[in-house]
Write an enzyme that holds these catalytic residues in place. Structure first.
Site, PDB file in Angstrom:
ATOM      1  N   GLY A  31       2.312   3.460  11.671  1.00 46.98           N
ATOM      2  CA  GLY A  31       3.448   2.782  12.306  1.00 46.98           C
ATOM      3  C   GLY A  31       3.288   1.275  12.335  1.00 46.98           C
ATOM      4  O   GLY A  31       2.467   0.722  11.605  1.00 46.98           O
ATOM      5  N   HIS A  34       5.802  -2.618   8.127  1.00 47.91           N
ATOM      6  CA  HIS A  34       6.133  -3.944   7.582  1.00 47.91           C
ATOM      7  C   HIS A  34       6.429  -3.784   6.088  1.00 47.91           C
ATOM      8  O   HIS A  34       6.468  -2.653   5.582  1.00 47.91           O
ATOM      9  CB  HIS A  34       4.990  -4.933   7.843  1.00 47.91           C
ATOM     10  CG  HIS A  34       3.640  -4.425   7.389  1.00 47.91           C
ATOM     11  ND1 HIS A  34       3.310  -4.263   6.060  1.00 47.91           N
ATOM     12  CD2 HIS A  34       2.563  -3.996   8.094  1.00 47.91           C
ATOM     13  CE1 HIS A  34       2.080  -3.800   5.964  1.00 47.91           C
ATOM     14  NE2 HIS A  34       1.603  -3.619   7.188  1.00 47.91           N
ATOM     15  N   HIS A  37       4.338  -1.353   3.923  1.00 45.66           N
ATOM     16  CA  HIS A  37       4.697   0.069   4.039  1.00 45.66           C
ATOM     17  C   HIS A  37       5.992   0.364   3.272  1.00 45.66           C
ATOM     18  O   HIS A  37       6.133   1.423   2.662  1.00 45.66           O
ATOM     19  CB  HIS A  37       4.897   0.455   5.509  1.00 45.66           C
ATOM     20  CG  HIS A  37       3.678   0.284   6.372  1.00 45.66           C
ATOM     21  ND1 HIS A  37       3.582  -0.688   7.330  1.00 45.66           N
ATOM     22  CD2 HIS A  37       2.508   0.966   6.408  1.00 45.66           C
ATOM     23  CE1 HIS A  37       2.410  -0.591   7.944  1.00 45.66           C
ATOM     24  NE2 HIS A  37       1.738   0.398   7.400  1.00 45.66           N
ATOM     25  N   GLN A 151      -3.107  -0.309  -2.091  1.00 43.83           N
ATOM     26  CA  GLN A 151      -4.353  -0.913  -2.580  1.00 43.83           C
ATOM     27  C   GLN A 151      -4.908  -1.944  -1.596  1.00 43.83           C
ATOM     28  O   GLN A 151      -6.016  -2.422  -1.758  1.00 43.83           O
ATOM     29  CB  GLN A 151      -4.123  -1.575  -3.937  1.00 43.83           C
ATOM     30  CG  GLN A 151      -4.291  -0.603  -5.089  1.00 43.83           C
ATOM     31  CD  GLN A 151      -3.766  -1.137  -6.402  1.00 43.83           C
ATOM     32  OE1 GLN A 151      -3.687  -2.353  -6.587  1.00 43.83           O
ATOM     33  NE2 GLN A 151      -3.416  -0.261  -7.297  1.00 43.83           N
ATOM     34  N   LYS A 152      -4.096  -2.267  -0.582  1.00 46.30           N
ATOM     35  CA  LYS A 152      -4.576  -3.177   0.463  1.00 46.30           C
ATOM     36  C   LYS A 152      -5.901  -2.667   1.028  1.00 46.30           C
ATOM     37  O   LYS A 152      -6.810  -3.429   1.305  1.00 46.30           O
ATOM     38  CB  LYS A 152      -3.519  -3.267   1.564  1.00 46.30           C
ATOM     39  CG  LYS A 152      -3.975  -3.766   2.894  1.00 46.30           C
ATOM     40  CD  LYS A 152      -4.047  -5.253   2.890  1.00 46.30           C
ATOM     41  CE  LYS A 152      -4.275  -5.921   4.220  1.00 46.30           C
ATOM     42  NZ  LYS A 152      -4.930  -5.217   5.255  1.00 46.30           N
ATOM     43  N   GLN A 156     -10.485   2.665   1.080  1.00 47.56           N
ATOM     44  CA  GLN A 156      -9.818   3.885   1.550  1.00 47.56           C
ATOM     45  C   GLN A 156      -9.242   4.674   0.369  1.00 47.56           C
ATOM     46  O   GLN A 156      -9.395   5.883   0.264  1.00 47.56           O
ATOM     47  CB  GLN A 156      -8.702   3.484   2.520  1.00 47.56           C
ATOM     48  CG  GLN A 156      -7.763   4.587   2.914  1.00 47.56           C
ATOM     49  CD  GLN A 156      -6.858   4.156   4.058  1.00 47.56           C
ATOM     50  OE1 GLN A 156      -7.281   4.111   5.196  1.00 47.56           O
ATOM     51  NE2 GLN A 156      -5.616   3.842   3.757  1.00 47.56           N
ATOM     52  N   ARG A 190      -1.627  -6.620  11.779  1.00 41.78           N
ATOM     53  CA  ARG A 190      -2.510  -7.539  12.512  1.00 41.78           C
ATOM     54  C   ARG A 190      -2.084  -8.993  12.388  1.00 41.78           C
ATOM     55  O   ARG A 190      -2.513  -9.833  13.192  1.00 41.78           O
ATOM     56  CB  ARG A 190      -3.931  -7.477  11.943  1.00 41.78           C
ATOM     57  CG  ARG A 190      -4.604  -6.195  12.256  1.00 41.78           C
ATOM     58  CD  ARG A 190      -5.821  -6.022  11.404  1.00 41.78           C
ATOM     59  NE  ARG A 190      -6.489  -4.809  11.837  1.00 41.78           N
ATOM     60  CZ  ARG A 190      -7.742  -4.758  12.242  1.00 41.78           C
ATOM     61  NH1 ARG A 190      -8.500  -5.822  12.232  1.00 41.78           N
ATOM     62  NH2 ARG A 190      -8.258  -3.623  12.634  1.00 41.78           N
TER      63      ARG A 190
HETATM   64  P1  AMP Z   1      -1.628   1.736   8.017  1.00 45.93           P
HETATM   65  O1  AMP Z   1      -0.347   1.988   8.735  1.00 45.93           O
HETATM   66  O2  AMP Z   1      -2.217   0.393   8.282  1.00 45.93           O
HETATM   67  O3  AMP Z   1      -2.612   2.861   8.173  1.00 45.93           O
HETATM   68  O4  AMP Z   1      -1.262   1.713   6.477  1.00 45.93           O
HETATM   69  C1  AMP Z   1      -0.562   2.769   5.880  1.00 45.93           C
HETATM   70  C2  AMP Z   1      -0.559   2.584   4.406  1.00 45.93           C
HETATM   71  O5  AMP Z   1       0.078   1.348   4.070  1.00 45.93           O
HETATM   72  C3  AMP Z   1      -1.972   2.533   3.779  1.00 45.93           C
HETATM   73  O6  AMP Z   1      -1.957   3.293   2.586  1.00 45.93           O
HETATM   74  C4  AMP Z   1      -2.145   1.067   3.502  1.00 45.93           C
HETATM   75  O7  AMP Z   1      -3.019   0.808   2.421  1.00 45.93           O
HETATM   76  C5  AMP Z   1      -0.726   0.643   3.146  1.00 45.93           C
HETATM   77  N1  AMP Z   1      -0.556  -0.804   3.306  1.00 45.93           N
HETATM   78  C6  AMP Z   1      -0.747  -1.538   4.426  1.00 45.93           C
HETATM   79  N2  AMP Z   1      -0.532  -2.846   4.189  1.00 45.93           N
HETATM   80  C7  AMP Z   1      -0.197  -2.948   2.880  1.00 45.93           C
HETATM   81  C8  AMP Z   1       0.139  -4.034   2.017  1.00 45.93           C
HETATM   82  N3  AMP Z   1       0.154  -5.295   2.455  1.00 45.93           N
HETATM   83  N4  AMP Z   1       0.416  -3.770   0.727  1.00 45.93           N
HETATM   84  C9  AMP Z   1       0.378  -2.488   0.262  1.00 45.93           C
HETATM   85  N5  AMP Z   1       0.070  -1.422   1.022  1.00 45.93           N
HETATM   86  C10 AMP Z   1      -0.208  -1.634   2.304  1.00 45.93           C
END
Ligand code: AMP
Length: 283
Positions: A31, A34, A37, A151-152, A156, A190
């Protein structure tokens, strides 16, 4: 968009779609959505007929309980963004729905070696075990043809790729390139917590990654890493690591090997916020 909060309900709905031969792409998130996502949702749309997104802040991947308690909750705004992207299904479970028999009964026992111990694994003990646990559990509930991740979080992605192989899961992992803000800072929930006075410095991370890529053909690994660390420190960041690593094993690189893929991984603090980023240097 259909919204499910219960595991058995989302599972039977997805299963009924699979029985009707519909292709499904799944985007797991925590959640506070941005643009990063949203790129995953778009990629999922291009891959499959039905896009399923989950919003679940998984307690087992937080090594700091305070971080877990303070994780932003923006459910209304998240729903609006997903609707605007024509996401088909949203799964928003409580912890008890994901781990009904207690989380300890859903732990995985797979040997990942240094892949989970290096870099983020070293700085966040238990993080990757919790992450693998929730991805496996969510894939059991939502057995999609495609799993779309960013890929961020390079490490993972590498770990999930290995997990899918080891457990022989029939889902294809799709990696999506990093989405960045205008100045190059990788989009992240963040980023809003960065002190506005420090925010102009944040793009140093991206500059260092680009410089590393540019210098790859002409400088040694050690020179590139040293220069990046110096640059980060000179711009007010506190790097935990800036390392050139093998793109598959994530082991540090010392010598250049033409057959090896190379990625630069970085984690650095800016004020009270810890930022991670990476760049593929050579495929
Ligand atoms: P999170 O909600 O932070 O657990 O992220 C969910 C998914 O979004 C994960 O697969 C992250 O790698 C991806 N993600 C988060 N930020 C970015 C970004 N700036 N560019 C591409 N993928 C992202």
């Amino acid at each position: 968009m259909f919204i499910f909060r219960q595991s058995d309900q989302v599972h039977s709905y997805i299963q009924s779609l699979i029985n009707r031969n519909r292709t499904i792409a799944f985007v797991p998130t925590m959640g506070a959505l941005h643009e990063g996502h949203m790129a995953l949702i778009e990629q999922a749309k291009s891959k499959a007929e039905i896009v399923v997104c989950s919003i679940f802040v998984n307690p087992t991947q937080f090594n700091d309980p305070k971080d877990y308690r303070h994780y932003p909750n923006r459910a209304m705004e998240d729903k609006r963004m997903l609707e605007a992207k024509n996401c088909d299904v949203l799964f928003m479970p409580e912890v008890e729905e994901v781990y009904p028999r207690g989380e300890e009964n859903y732990r995985l026992n797979i040997e990942m070696g240094s892949l989970v111990r290096l870099w983020e694994g070293a700085h966040r003990p238990g993080h990757f075990a919790g992450m693998m646990q929730v991805v496996k559990r969510l894939l059991d509930l939502i057995p999609a043809e495609f799993l779309v991740m960013g890929q961020k979080d390079y490490q993972q992605l590498a770990i999930v790729r290995r997990m899918i192989e080891e457990l022989d899961i029939s889902t294809e992992l799709v990696g999506v390139p990093i989405v960045r803000e205008k100045d190059g800072l990788a989009s992240s929930s963040r980023n809003l917590r960065i002190d506005p006075d420090l925010r102009p410095q944040a793009n140093t991370i991206y500059h260092c990654l680009k410089l590393a890529k540019k210098n790859w053909p002409v400088k040694t690994v050690q020179e590139i890493e040293r220069e990046a660390v110096e640059n980060l420190v000179n711009h007010g960041l506190r790097p935990e690591y800036f390392s050139l690593v093998n793109g598959t094993t994530l082991e540090p690189i010392h010598e250049k090997d033409p057959a090896e893929s190379v990625v630069a991984l970085v984690a650095a603090w800016l004020g009270k916020v810890r930022l991670i980023d990476n760049m593929i240097i050579k495929n």
